[in-house]
Write a protein that holds these residues in place. Structure first.
Motif, PDB file in Angstrom:
ATOM      1  N   GLY A 114     -54.811  31.708  94.498  1.00 57.86           N
ATOM      2  CA  GLY A 114     -55.211  33.119  94.470  1.00 57.86           C
ATOM      3  C   GLY A 114     -54.262  33.972  93.643  1.00 57.86           C
ATOM      4  N   ALA A 115     -52.972  33.682  93.726  1.00 53.41           N
ATOM      5  CA  ALA A 115     -51.997  34.443  92.952  1.00 53.41           C
ATOM      6  C   ALA A 115     -52.152  34.180  91.457  1.00 53.41           C
ATOM      7  N   LEU A 116     -52.500  32.955  91.076  1.00 56.38           N
ATOM      8  CA  LEU A 116     -52.730  32.641  89.661  1.00 56.38           C
ATOM      9  C   LEU A 116     -53.928  33.409  89.119  1.00 56.38           C
ATOM     10  N   VAL A 117     -55.011  33.445  89.892  1.00 52.19           N
ATOM     11  CA  VAL A 117     -56.196  34.211  89.480  1.00 52.19           C
ATOM     12  C   VAL A 117     -55.843  35.685  89.316  1.00 52.19           C
ATOM     13  N   ALA A 118     -55.114  36.222  90.281  1.00 51.91           N
ATOM     14  CA  ALA A 118     -54.754  37.638  90.232  1.00 51.91           C
ATOM     15  C   ALA A 118     -53.836  37.944  89.053  1.00 51.91           C
ATOM     16  N   THR A 119     -52.888  37.037  88.753  1.00 48.83           N
ATOM     17  CA  THR A 119     -51.979  37.263  87.636  1.00 48.83           C
ATOM     18  C   THR A 119     -52.726  37.329  86.314  1.00 48.83           C
ATOM     19  N   ALA A 120     -53.616  36.367  86.075  1.00 54.52           N
ATOM     20  CA  ALA A 120     -54.401  36.368  84.840  1.00 54.52           C
ATOM     21  C   ALA A 120     -55.353  37.564  84.794  1.00 54.52           C
ATOM     22  N   LEU A 121     -55.947  37.891  85.946  1.00 52.42           N
ATOM     23  CA  LEU A 121     -56.869  39.021  86.010  1.00 52.42           C
ATOM     24  C   LEU A 121     -56.177  40.327  85.653  1.00 52.42           C
ATOM     25  N   LEU A 122     -55.005  40.565  86.211  1.00 56.84           N
ATOM     26  CA  LEU A 122     -54.289  41.807  85.954  1.00 56.84           C
ATOM     27  C   LEU A 122     -53.750  41.863  84.529  1.00 56.84           C
ATOM     28  N   ALA A 123     -53.240  40.721  84.037  1.00 64.60           N
ATOM     29  CA  ALA A 123     -52.655  40.703  82.698  1.00 64.60           C
ATOM     30  C   ALA A 123     -53.694  40.970  81.623  1.00 64.60           C
ATOM     31  N   VAL A 124     -54.880  40.376  81.757  1.00 65.51           N
ATOM     32  CA  VAL A 124     -55.930  40.545  80.752  1.00 65.51           C
ATOM     33  C   VAL A 124     -56.817  41.748  81.077  1.00 65.51           C
ATOM     34  N   GLY A 125     -57.029  42.011  82.359  1.00 64.09           N
ATOM     35  CA  GLY A 125     -57.924  43.103  82.744  1.00 64.09           C
ATOM     36  C   GLY A 125     -57.440  44.457  82.290  1.00 64.09           C
ATOM     37  N   ARG A 126     -56.138  44.685  82.324  1.00 64.12           N
ATOM     38  CA  ARG A 126     -55.614  45.969  81.861  1.00 64.12           C
ATOM     39  C   ARG A 126     -55.947  46.188  80.394  1.00 64.12           C
ATOM     40  N   GLU A 127     -55.755  45.157  79.579  1.00 64.21           N
ATOM     41  CA  GLU A 127     -56.084  45.269  78.161  1.00 64.21           C
ATOM     42  C   GLU A 127     -57.584  45.500  77.982  1.00 64.21           C
ATOM     43  N   GLY A 128     -58.386  44.788  78.774  1.00 63.46           N
ATOM     44  CA  GLY A 128     -59.829  44.906  78.633  1.00 63.46           C
ATOM     45  C   GLY A 128     -60.356  46.282  78.994  1.00 63.46           C
ATOM     46  N   LEU A 129     -59.859  46.861  80.096  1.00 60.54           N
ATOM     47  CA  LEU A 129     -60.314  48.187  80.500  1.00 60.54           C
ATOM     48  C   LEU A 129     -59.892  49.252  79.495  1.00 60.54           C
ATOM     49  N   GLU A 130     -58.657  49.162  79.002  1.00 62.30           N
ATOM     50  CA  GLU A 130     -58.205  50.102  77.978  1.00 62.30           C
ATOM     51  C   GLU A 130     -59.067  49.987  76.720  1.00 62.30           C
ATOM     52  N   THR A 131     -59.375  48.749  76.336  1.00 63.39           N
ATOM     53  CA  THR A 131     -60.189  48.532  75.144  1.00 63.39           C
ATOM     54  C   THR A 131     -61.581  49.113  75.325  1.00 63.39           C
ATOM     55  N   ALA A 132     -62.204  48.849  76.472  1.00 63.70           N
ATOM     56  CA  ALA A 132     -63.557  49.344  76.716  1.00 63.70           C
ATOM     57  C   ALA A 132     -63.614  50.867  76.664  1.00 63.70           C
ATOM     58  N   LEU A 133     -62.636  51.524  77.284  1.00 59.23           N
ATOM     59  CA  LEU A 133     -62.639  52.984  77.314  1.00 59.23           C
ATOM     60  C   LEU A 133     -62.402  53.567  75.921  1.00 59.23           C
ATOM     61  N   PHE A 134     -61.414  53.046  75.207  1.00 62.73           N
ATOM     62  CA  PHE A 134     -61.096  53.610  73.900  1.00 62.73           C
ATOM     63  C   PHE A 134     -62.174  53.281  72.875  1.00 62.73           C
ATOM     64  N   VAL A 135     -62.762  52.087  72.967  1.00 65.51           N
ATOM     65  CA  VAL A 135     -63.845  51.732  72.059  1.00 65.51           C
ATOM     66  C   VAL A 135     -65.044  52.653  72.284  1.00 65.51           C
ATOM     67  N   TRP A 136     -65.371  52.895  73.549  1.00 64.86           N
ATOM     68  CA  TRP A 136     -66.502  53.786  73.848  1.00 64.86           C
ATOM     69  C   TRP A 136     -66.257  55.177  73.280  1.00 64.86           C
ATOM     70  N   ALA A 137     -65.056  55.706  73.480  1.00 66.64           N
ATOM     71  CA  ALA A 137     -64.740  57.026  72.960  1.00 66.64           C
ATOM     72  C   ALA A 137     -64.727  57.037  71.438  1.00 66.64           C
ATOM     73  N   SER A 138     -64.202  55.983  70.826  1.00 71.47           N
ATOM     74  CA  SER A 138     -64.124  55.936  69.364  1.00 71.47           C
ATOM     75  C   SER A 138     -65.496  55.764  68.734  1.00 71.47           C
ATOM     76  N   VAL A 139     -66.359  54.961  69.358  1.00 75.29           N
ATOM     77  CA  VAL A 139     -67.712  54.782  68.832  1.00 75.29           C
ATOM     78  C   VAL A 139     -68.473  56.101  68.873  1.00 75.29           C
ATOM     79  N   ARG A 140     -68.306  56.866  69.948  1.00 77.18           N
ATOM     80  CA  ARG A 140     -68.944  58.187  70.022  1.00 77.18           C
ATOM     81  C   ARG A 140     -68.408  59.110  68.936  1.00 77.18           C
ATOM     82  N   ALA A 141     -67.108  59.040  68.680  1.00 76.91           N
ATOM     83  CA  ALA A 141     -66.505  59.905  67.677  1.00 76.91           C
ATOM     84  C   ALA A 141     -66.882  59.502  66.259  1.00 76.91           C
ATOM     85  N   SER A 142     -67.158  58.200  66.053  1.00 80.14           N
ATOM     86  CA  SER A 142     -67.431  57.713  64.707  1.00 80.14           C
ATOM     87  C   SER A 142     -68.867  57.958  64.276  1.00 80.14           C
TER      88      SER A 142
END
Length: 278
Positions: A114-142
């Motif tokens: 469970g700790a291994l799943v959580a470690t990978a989830l948190l390490a990659v999930g933070r990047e993914g959520l930031e990417t999704a939010l900024f991409v959505w905002a940038s696509v609207r702006a572009s």
């Protein structure tokens, strides 16, 4: 399109490097049995990020015009704040990111699956959520209604995946510190355009005033549908007729942020050793 390609490349490469570090460490230490929970956590992080992006895109379609502009402007400002923090964080921690991930992975290995799943989830999930939010905002702006910004993001992510695989196989070596410095500086410029567009959304939502106060209008010189207008829009989110408030916010963000980002690192002088006791 180039600005969105840069976002996909930069954010995707960060996530790819995290995955490469996790997988390579487990392989080199002979813990291939832990690869499955790590890939499970990575897969969950990707699904959550895609679901978050889809919620932003389709969940806002039923809103009124003012509510949609209010939501878009607010999330654009939040996205700029997160990306700015991420750019400075990566600049500061790029040199010891590998050691940090190794330490977290060692602790997770001792705790179980469970700790291994959580470690990978948190390490990659933070990047993914930031990417999704900024991409959505940038696509609207572009430019809404165009598939070019989304294609640029997907091409950037695909390039990042290929580069990540080459890093893992040892077939490619680049100076990551310089890479993140150059891409970080360009990303700050893109973020300034997203921020100005977010301010314009809030003005259209009647949350901020000054919608009719134009700083300048060069639409006749640089038509938005011309090749150079499209290029400036895709790279810098350029608007030929911005409001005064947009220009002020753009300058107040870009100038100090770029100055701090390009300033040399300050290193602490080593402390002098204490004199030995007699």
């Amino acid at each position: 399109m180039f600005g969105n390609y840069l976002i996909g490349l930069r954010e995707g490469l960060e996530a790819s490097l995290v995955v490469c570090i996790l997988v390579a460490y487990l392989v080199k230490t002979g813990r291939r049995d832990a690869l499955r929970p790590v890939w499970t956590g990575i897969g969950i992080a990707c699904v959550i990020s895609l679901a978050f992006g889809a919620t932003l895109e389709f969940g806002s379609q039923e809103l009124t015009f003012e509510a949609k502009e209010m939501l878009g402007g607010s999330l654009s400002i939040i996205a700029v704040g997160l990306v700015t923090w991420m750019v400075f964080w990566m600049r500061r921690t790029a040199h010891h990111l590998k050691a940090d991930l190794h330490g977290k992975l060692d602790a997770a290995l001792r705790m179980g699956t469970g700790a291994l799943v959580a470690t990978a989830l948190l390490a990659v999930g933070r990047e993914g959520l930031e990417t999704a939010l900024f991409v959505w905002a940038s696509v609207r702006a572009s430019g809404e209604g165009s598939s070019a910004p989304l294609i640029g993001v997907l091409l950037g992510i695909a390039t990042a995946i290929v580069l990540g695989y080459l890093f893992y196989r040892g077939a490619l070596r680049i100076n990551l510190a310089k890479f993140f410095t150059w891409t970080g500086g360009m990303l700050v410029i893109v973020a300034a355009g997203v921020l100005a567009y977010g301010v314009h959304d809030l003005q259209e939502a009647r949350f901020l005033g000054g919608l009719g106060d134009k700083a300048f209008d060069v639409s006749a010189t640089i038509p938005p549908d011309s090749w150079h207008g499209t290029l400036l829009k895709g790279v810098f989110n350029f608007q030929p007729d911005p409001t005064v408030l947009q220009v002020v916010v753009w300058c107040l963000y870009l100038i100090p942020t770029m100055a701090f980002f390009l300033a040399p690192h300050r290193t602490r002088a080593p402390k002098a050793d204490a004199a030995p006791a007699p």
